[in-house]
Write an enzyme that holds these catalytic residues in place. Structure first.
Site, mmCIF file in Angstrom:
data_model
loop_
_atom_site.group_PDB
_atom_site.id
_atom_site.type_symbol
_atom_site.label_atom_id
_atom_site.label_comp_id
_atom_site.label_asym_id
_atom_site.label_seq_id
_atom_site.Cartn_x
_atom_site.Cartn_y
_atom_site.Cartn_z
ATOM 1 N N HIS A 48 0.819 -1.208 0.000
ATOM 2 C CA HIS A 48 0.000 0.000 0.000
ATOM 3 C C HIS A 48 0.856 1.262 0.000
ATOM 4 C CE1 HIS A 48 -3.567 2.436 0.727
ATOM 5 N NE2 HIS A 48 -2.765 3.178 1.470
ATOM 6 N N ASN A 88 -3.828 9.462 -11.798
ATOM 7 C CA ASN A 88 -4.573 10.510 -11.106
ATOM 8 C C ASN A 88 -4.049 10.599 -9.683
ATOM 9 O OD1 ASN A 88 -6.317 11.051 -13.297
ATOM 10 N ND2 ASN A 88 -7.577 9.283 -12.773
ATOM 11 N N HIS A 101 -2.236 3.719 -8.307
ATOM 12 C CA HIS A 101 -2.502 2.867 -9.462
ATOM 13 C C HIS A 101 -2.211 3.628 -10.734
ATOM 14 C CE1 HIS A 101 -6.198 4.935 -8.242
ATOM 15 N NE2 HIS A 101 -6.481 5.006 -9.527
HETATM 16 P P1 5GP Z 1 -8.895 6.946 -9.995
HETATM 17 O O1 5GP Z 1 -9.914 8.002 -10.266
HETATM 18 O O2 5GP Z 1 -8.652 6.754 -8.509
HETATM 19 O O3 5GP Z 1 -7.640 7.160 -10.778
HETATM 20 O O4 5GP Z 1 -9.490 5.620 -10.607
HETATM 21 C C1 5GP Z 1 -9.919 4.520 -9.885
HETATM 22 C C2 5GP Z 1 -10.290 3.480 -10.916
HETATM 23 O O5 5GP Z 1 -10.506 2.275 -10.246
HETATM 24 C C3 5GP Z 1 -11.551 3.809 -11.705
HETATM 25 O O6 5GP Z 1 -11.253 3.811 -13.092
HETATM 26 C C4 5GP Z 1 -12.518 2.689 -11.307
HETATM 27 O O7 5GP Z 1 -13.321 2.273 -12.378
HETATM 28 C C5 5GP Z 1 -11.590 1.599 -10.838
HETATM 29 N N1 5GP Z 1 -12.149 0.754 -9.792
HETATM 30 C C6 5GP Z 1 -12.747 1.173 -8.649
HETATM 31 N N2 5GP Z 1 -13.142 0.122 -7.908
HETATM 32 C C7 5GP Z 1 -12.753 -0.980 -8.595
HETATM 33 C C8 5GP Z 1 -12.866 -2.387 -8.329
HETATM 34 O O8 5GP Z 1 -13.409 -2.828 -7.318
HETATM 35 N N3 5GP Z 1 -12.365 -3.228 -9.272
HETATM 36 C C9 5GP Z 1 -11.764 -2.785 -10.409
HETATM 37 N N4 5GP Z 1 -11.292 -3.698 -11.249
HETATM 38 N N5 5GP Z 1 -11.635 -1.465 -10.684
HETATM 39 C C10 5GP Z 1 -12.125 -0.580 -9.786
HETATM 40 ZN ZN ZN Z 2 -4.011 -0.257 -0.438
#
Ligand code: 5GP
Ligand code: ZN
Length: 118
Positions: A48, A88, A101
């Site tokens: 993490h 992001n 991520h």
């Molecule tokens: P962020 O806005 O934080 O860059 O994007 C988070 C991403 O994680 C989003 O594109 C969302 O669709 C994806 N995401 C959120 N929850 C889950 C999940 O439980 N499983 C998967 N595979 N993707 C997720």
């Molecule tokens: Zn984490």
């Protein structure tokens, strides 16, 4: 180290299912649940760390490994001619999930231009 309330830690630990693209000791890649293009997967360090803004020199090896693996995985997933990398970060970057991520976004065709005005 795993953080208990973190959804991506749970995915890394296999406690929440995901559609896996790649896995090794340090890294997991899995398809985004809401893809914005034909190829859209996420690459995470299994340990993490909340965001790119929280990283230090100790994270350089895993970040380098993620970036240097992205091209191969993107090609394997159907993005042979390039792709977009998005990390992001924080409030301004509209980060939703606070476990670092890397979005890998692509497909066979050209993506829309970078950032559309709201
Ligand atoms: P962020 O806005 O934080 O860059 O994007 C988070 C991403 O994680 C989003 O594109 C969302 O669709 C994806 N995401 C959120 N929850 C889950 C999940 O439980 N499983 C998967 N595979 N993707 C997720
Ligand atoms: Zn984490």
């Amino acid at each position: 180290m795993k953080k208990d309330d973190c959804i991506f830690c749970k995915i890394a630990a296999g406690e929440i299912p995901s559609r896996k693209v790649y896995e090794d000791d340090e890294i997991l890649a899995f398809h985004d649940i809401q893809p914005v293009a034909p190829v859209h997967f996420l690459m995470i360090p299994k340990d993490h760390v909340a965001s790119l803004a929280e990283t230090g020199p100790e994270h350089a090896p895993v970040l380098g490994r993620i970036l240097s693996l992205a091209g191969r995985l993107a090609r394997e997933q159907g993005s042979p001619d390039g792709f977009r990398v998005i990390v992001n970060t924080g409030r301004v970057g509209r980060q939703d999930v606070y476990h670092l991520h890397v979005h890998i976004i692509g497909g066979p065709d050209r993506l829309p231009r970078m950032i559309a005005p709201e």
